[in-house]
Design an enzyme around this catalytic site. Structure first.
Site, PDB file in Angstrom:
ATOM      1  NE  ARG A  21      -3.780   2.370  -0.011  1.00 33.66           N
ATOM      2  CZ  ARG A  21      -5.090   2.624   0.502  1.00 33.66           C
ATOM      3  NH1 ARG A  21      -5.349   1.511   1.226  1.00 33.66           N
ATOM      4  NH2 ARG A  21      -5.473   3.523   0.394  1.00 33.66           N
ATOM      5  N   GLY A  22       1.013   1.838  -1.278  1.00 30.36           N
ATOM      6  CA  GLY A  22       1.834   3.125  -1.294  1.00 30.36           C
ATOM      7  C   GLY A  22       1.831   4.128  -0.193  1.00 30.36           C
ATOM      8  CG  ASP A  24      -0.217   2.024   5.000  1.00 29.79           C
ATOM      9  OD1 ASP A  24      -0.674   3.393   5.503  1.00 29.79           O
ATOM     10  OD2 ASP A  24      -0.687   1.272   5.133  1.00 29.79           O
ATOM     11  CB  THR A  25       5.162   0.473   2.687  1.00 36.30           C
ATOM     12  OG1 THR A  25       4.479  -0.045   1.618  1.00 36.30           O
ATOM     13  CG2 THR A  25       4.454   0.058   3.829  1.00 36.30           C
ATOM     14  NE  ARG A  26       4.109   4.987  -4.271  1.00 38.02           N
ATOM     15  CZ  ARG A  26       3.821   4.134  -5.085  1.00 38.02           C
ATOM     16  NH1 ARG A  26       4.876   3.426  -5.888  1.00 38.02           N
ATOM     17  NH2 ARG A  26       2.532   3.535  -5.435  1.00 38.02           N
ATOM     18  N   GLY A  54      -7.460   3.083 -11.241  1.00 37.58           N
ATOM     19  CA  GLY A  54      -8.755   3.189 -11.521  1.00 37.58           C
ATOM     20  C   GLY A  54      -9.429   2.119 -10.456  1.00 37.58           C
ATOM     21  CD  GLU A  88      -0.951  -5.079  -6.224  1.00 43.52           C
ATOM     22  OE1 GLU A  88      -0.653  -4.114  -6.959  1.00 43.52           O
ATOM     23  OE2 GLU A  88      -0.134  -5.684  -5.452  1.00 43.52           O
TER      24      GLU A  88
END
Length: 192
Positions: A21-22, A24-26, A54, A88
Site C-alpha cells: 500500500r503506497g 503506508d510504505t512507498r 482505476g 493483487e
C-alpha cells in the site's frame, strides 16, 4: 517439447513482484527494500505512480504477477483498505497455487493475527473497503439492470444480484488473506 513448468519458468520476466500500500510504505520500507534488491542484481517489479489508476487492477499488473517468480506482499495498516491491493493479493495467491509463484508475506507494523482475522487497524481498513465495495457493486448492478430493462430484456431484474457479487468478492479477499498469512513470513513491528 517444454513441460508446463519449464514453459512458465521461461515466461518469468521478474524475479520479485512487490505488493504494498503506497501511502503506508512507498517512501519508507518499500523504497529501501526495492533499492536493496536492485543493488543485489535482482529484477524487481514495483508499480509506480505512472500506472493507470482505476477501480480495477490493470491487465499489465496482473501479467507482472504471473511473470514473477517471487511475490513479496507487504501487509501494513491500510493494505486491506485498497481494493487494488486486495485484487493483487487474490491474483498472487491464485498464481501461488496454480503456477507455483513463491509468496513471502512481510507484516510491516501489523501483527500477522490482525491480518489473518481482519482485526485492529488492519481490520478497520478492510471493513471500510468491504462497505465501499458492496455499495459500488450495488450501484454497478443497478446500472446494468436499467440497461437491460431499456433493451427490453425483462429478465434483467433476475440476472444480477449485487449482494451476491459483492459478498463473493469479499469472501475471495478474506480467503486470500487467510492463505497468505498461513505462509511463513517476516514481521517488522518496530519500524519507526
Amino acid at each position: 517439447m517444454l513441460t508446463n513448468e519449464e514453459s512458465i519458468k521461461e515466461r518469468r520476466i521478474h524475479e520479485v513482484f512487490l505488493s504494498f500500500r503506497g501511502k503506508d510504505t512507498r517512501g519508507s520500507f518499500v523504497s529501501h527494500l526495492y533499492a536493496s534488491l536492485q543493488n543485489a542484481g535482482i529484477n524487481v517489479f514495483k508499480d509506480d505512480e505512472s500506472l493507470t489508476r482505476g477501480h480495477h487492477i490493470s491487465d499489465s499488473l496482473l501479467r507482472a504477477i504471473e511473470q514473477s517468480e517471487i511475490c513479496v506482499v507487504v501487509f501494513s495498516r491500510n493494505y486491506a483498505g485498497s481494493g487494488w491491493c486486495m485484487d493483487e493479493l487474490e491474483k498472487i495467491m491464485e498464481c501461488h497455487w496454480t503456477i507455483g509463484n513463491i509468496v513471502l508475506p512481510v507484516f510491516y507494523g501489523v501483527d500477522p493475527s490482525e491480518v489473518r482475522h481482519q482485526k485492529g487497524d488492519f481490520g478497520k481498513a478492510f471493513e471500510e473497503l468491504e462497505k465501499r465495495s458492496l455499495k459500488e457493486d450495488e450501484e454497478r448492478v443497478l446500472q446494468l439492470k436499467k440497461k437491460l430493462m431499456r433493451l427490453g430484456e425483462n429478465e434483467g431484474e433476475n440476472l444480477f444480484n449485487s449482494t451476491v457479487w459483492g459478498k463473493e468478492k469479499v469472501m475471495r479477499w478474506r480467503e486470500a488473506l487467510h492463505q497468505a498469512t498461513g505462509i511463513s513470513g517476516i514481521v517488522v513491528l518496530n519500524f519507526r
